[in-house]
Write a protein that holds these residues in place. Structure first.
Motif, PDB file in Angstrom:
ATOM      1  N   GLU A  42      11.748 105.063  35.001  1.00 26.96           N
ATOM      2  CA  GLU A  42      11.148 105.643  33.786  1.00 26.96           C
ATOM      3  C   GLU A  42       9.656 105.864  34.005  1.00 26.96           C
ATOM      4  OE1 GLU A  42      10.667 102.431  30.555  1.00 26.96           O
ATOM      5  OE2 GLU A  42      12.366 101.711  31.748  1.00 26.96           O
ATOM      6  N   LYS A  43       9.140 106.805  33.263  1.00 29.61           N
ATOM      7  CA  LYS A  43       7.702 107.105  33.361  1.00 29.61           C
ATOM      8  C   LYS A  43       6.913 105.986  32.669  1.00 29.61           C
ATOM      9  CE  LYS A  43       8.104 111.436  34.951  1.00 29.61           C
ATOM     10  NZ  LYS A  43       8.160 111.461  36.391  1.00 29.61           N
ATOM     11  N   THR A  44       5.735 105.708  33.181  1.00 25.65           N
ATOM     12  CA  THR A  44       4.862 104.728  32.526  1.00 25.65           C
ATOM     13  C   THR A  44       3.666 105.466  31.905  1.00 25.65           C
ATOM     14  OG1 THR A  44       3.778 104.385  34.654  1.00 25.65           O
ATOM     15  CG2 THR A  44       5.485 102.817  34.049  1.00 25.65           C
ATOM     16  N   PRO A  45       3.042 104.852  30.893  1.00 21.81           N
ATOM     17  CA  PRO A  45       1.949 105.539  30.187  1.00 21.81           C
ATOM     18  C   PRO A  45       0.795 105.933  31.113  1.00 21.81           C
ATOM     19  CG  PRO A  45       2.615 103.558  29.003  1.00 21.81           C
ATOM     20  CD  PRO A  45       3.358 103.548  30.284  1.00 21.81           C
ATOM     21  N   ASP A  46       0.626 105.214  32.222  1.00 17.33           N
ATOM     22  CA  ASP A  46      -0.489 105.544  33.130  1.00 17.33           C
ATOM     23  C   ASP A  46      -0.168 106.721  34.051  1.00 17.33           C
ATOM     24  OD1 ASP A  46       1.347 104.487  34.846  1.00 17.33           O
ATOM     25  OD2 ASP A  46       0.128 102.781  35.492  1.00 17.33           O
ATOM     26  N   GLU A  95       5.408 105.576  37.549  1.00 12.33           N
ATOM     27  CA  GLU A  95       6.822 105.358  37.248  1.00 12.33           C
ATOM     28  C   GLU A  95       7.152 103.878  37.361  1.00 12.33           C
ATOM     29  OE1 GLU A  95      10.051 108.306  38.587  1.00 12.33           O
ATOM     30  OE2 GLU A  95       8.503 108.443  40.122  1.00 12.33           O
ATOM     31  N   LYS A  96       8.238 103.481  36.717  1.00 11.20           N
ATOM     32  CA  LYS A  96       8.728 102.110  36.865  1.00 11.20           C
ATOM     33  C   LYS A  96      10.177 102.199  37.358  1.00 11.20           C
ATOM     34  CE  LYS A  96       9.746  99.271  33.351  1.00 11.20           C
ATOM     35  NZ  LYS A  96       9.548  98.565  32.101  1.00 11.20           N
ATOM     36  N   ALA A  97      10.495 101.485  38.419  1.00 13.18           N
ATOM     37  CA  ALA A  97      11.864 101.510  38.954  1.00 13.18           C
ATOM     38  C   ALA A  97      12.488 100.139  38.803  1.00 13.18           C
ATOM     39  CB  ALA A  97      11.846 101.911  40.429  1.00 13.18           C
TER      40      ALA A  97
END
Ligand code: NAD
Length: 358
Positions: free
Chosen positions: A148-152, A155-157
């Motif tokens: 998922e995309k992160t606010p910064d 991405e986060k896996a």
């Protein structure tokens, strides 16, 4: 008559599998067995031919056979495909799951002629003979995966690591049975100081140990085990561990035997067993007649032993490999001054000839 599904796969898979077939044919002639070999596509070769790395026809052939002989799959050509179509994620993991192959046995045996071939000192290696039993259908490789995309803007896996009591119990019981038939020593490897799944693993092993009082049980953290395998490999006889730890530790342990080209494996648990070398498709040497076929030939010996219950025949194959090495024949991965270096096909011919002569 025994029906063998043959899945050469990619890279050196197509070179090494025919060598194991030569050995099985020699065994057939010697002992009066008939092996019926049927070939099917898997991996990148299957994707190129029919658009999927694990065609239904391949699975059907495996299910209707007495055993499956697999080469290796994967290679740079297919690395950029969507994950579900890549050879490893789209074929190797699903075939294990589909055939319910929860137990992977990898034998790290140092053949006498190869004492000098390892990068380790020979006094550390003398008589090394380790059976690693790896859980094969659970853990991190089969858990949910997401990104998922992160606010910064990054991405986060996530890969989920799950084990149930049932999954742990069946592989550990299997390992205790194997330990009983060897030197009655079992080392269970986990990371119980950090991982919850490992804490359940260790608690489950501790409970089962009470049912096997004749087997000495040792618990070891995986980081320590990776160090102990190099420091003093002779302390191990049977190791049981979860999927990813087993994957990594067995590559390390392969170097005790001199080359990853020496490590056979059996994947069992379901109705049909699957036999393959522990190594991959070695794209760097594919098509050059340089690959060591002995891991695949020794996998065929495991096939005879575990799927066809032909123990005597399995031993003849192992004896032929031992003899060829003792007579100083080597493939390039094990070449040393003074040894006779053979190509893949010539080594396959020599082992088959030796089987007939034993
Ligand atoms: P690899 O095992 O294919 O090769 C690692 C090194 O060992 C290479 O230098 C190779 O030349 C050497 N090697 C391997 N088998 C050998 C043999 N029989 N004789 C002599 N040398 C041998 O691992 P890798 O390079 O990490 O992976 C290559 C491809 O294989 C990748 O696509 C990977 O995903 C795939 N792979 C498949 C399997 C499988 O089919 N079960 C297992 C591991 C990797």
């Amino acid at each position: 008559m025994y029906r063998i599904a043959v899945l050469p796969g990619d890279g050196i898979g197509v070179e090494i599998v025919p060598q194991a077939i030569k050995s099985l044919q020699a065994i057939g002639d010697k002992f009066g067995h008939q092996f019926n070999f049927s070939e099917a596509l898997i991996g990148g070769a299957a994707y190129d031919a029919v658009g999927h790395p694990l065609p239904e026809a391949t699975l059907d052939l495996c299910r209707s056979s007495d055993a499956v002989l697999l080469g290796a799959i994967g290679g740079p050509k297919w690395d950029d495909l969507p994950v579900h179509l890549r050879p490893e994620a789209g074929a190797l993991l699903p075939i294990r799951k589909e055939l319910a192959l929860y137990a992977n046995l990898r034998l790290c045996t140092l053949f006498p002629g190869l004492l000098h071939a390892s990068t380790l000192k020979k006094d550390v290696l003398q008589d090394v003979d380790i059976l690693v039993i790896r859980e094969l259908t659970g853990g991190l490789y089969f858990g949910d995966k997401s990104r998922e995309k992160t606010p910064d803007g990054g991405e986060k896996a996530t890969d989920v690591l799950t084990y149930s009591t049932l999954e742990i119990e069946r592989i550990v019981r299997f390992a205790y049975q194997a330990a009983r038939q060897r030197s009655k020593r079992l080392c269970s490897v986990d990371k119980a100081n950090v991982l919850e799944s490992s804490r359940l693993w260790r608690e489950t092993v501790q409970k089962l140990a009470l049912e096997y009082p004749d087997v000495e049980t040792v618990h070891m953290y995986v980081d320590n085990c990776s160090m102990q395998l190099i420091r003093n490999p002779r302390q191990f006889d049977v190791i049981v561990t979860e999927n990813m730890f087993g994957d990594i530790l067995t590559d390390e342990a392969s170097m005790l035997t001199g080359s990853i080209g020496m490590l056979p494996s059996a994947s069992i648990g379901g109705e049909v067993g699957l036999y393959e070398p522990a190594h991959g498709s070695a794209p760097d040497i594919a098509g050059q007649n340089k690959a060591n076929p002995l891991a695949t030939i020794l996998s065929a010996a495991m096939l005879l032993r575990y799927s066809l219950q032909l123990e005597k025949e399995a031993r003849v194959v192992e004896e032929a490999v031992r003899k060829v090495l003792q007579e100083d024949y080597r493939t390039p991965d094990l070449a040393e001054p003074g040894k006779k270096v053979l190509g893949t096909a010539e080594m396959g011919d020599l082992v088959a000839k030796t089987i007939r002569e034993i």
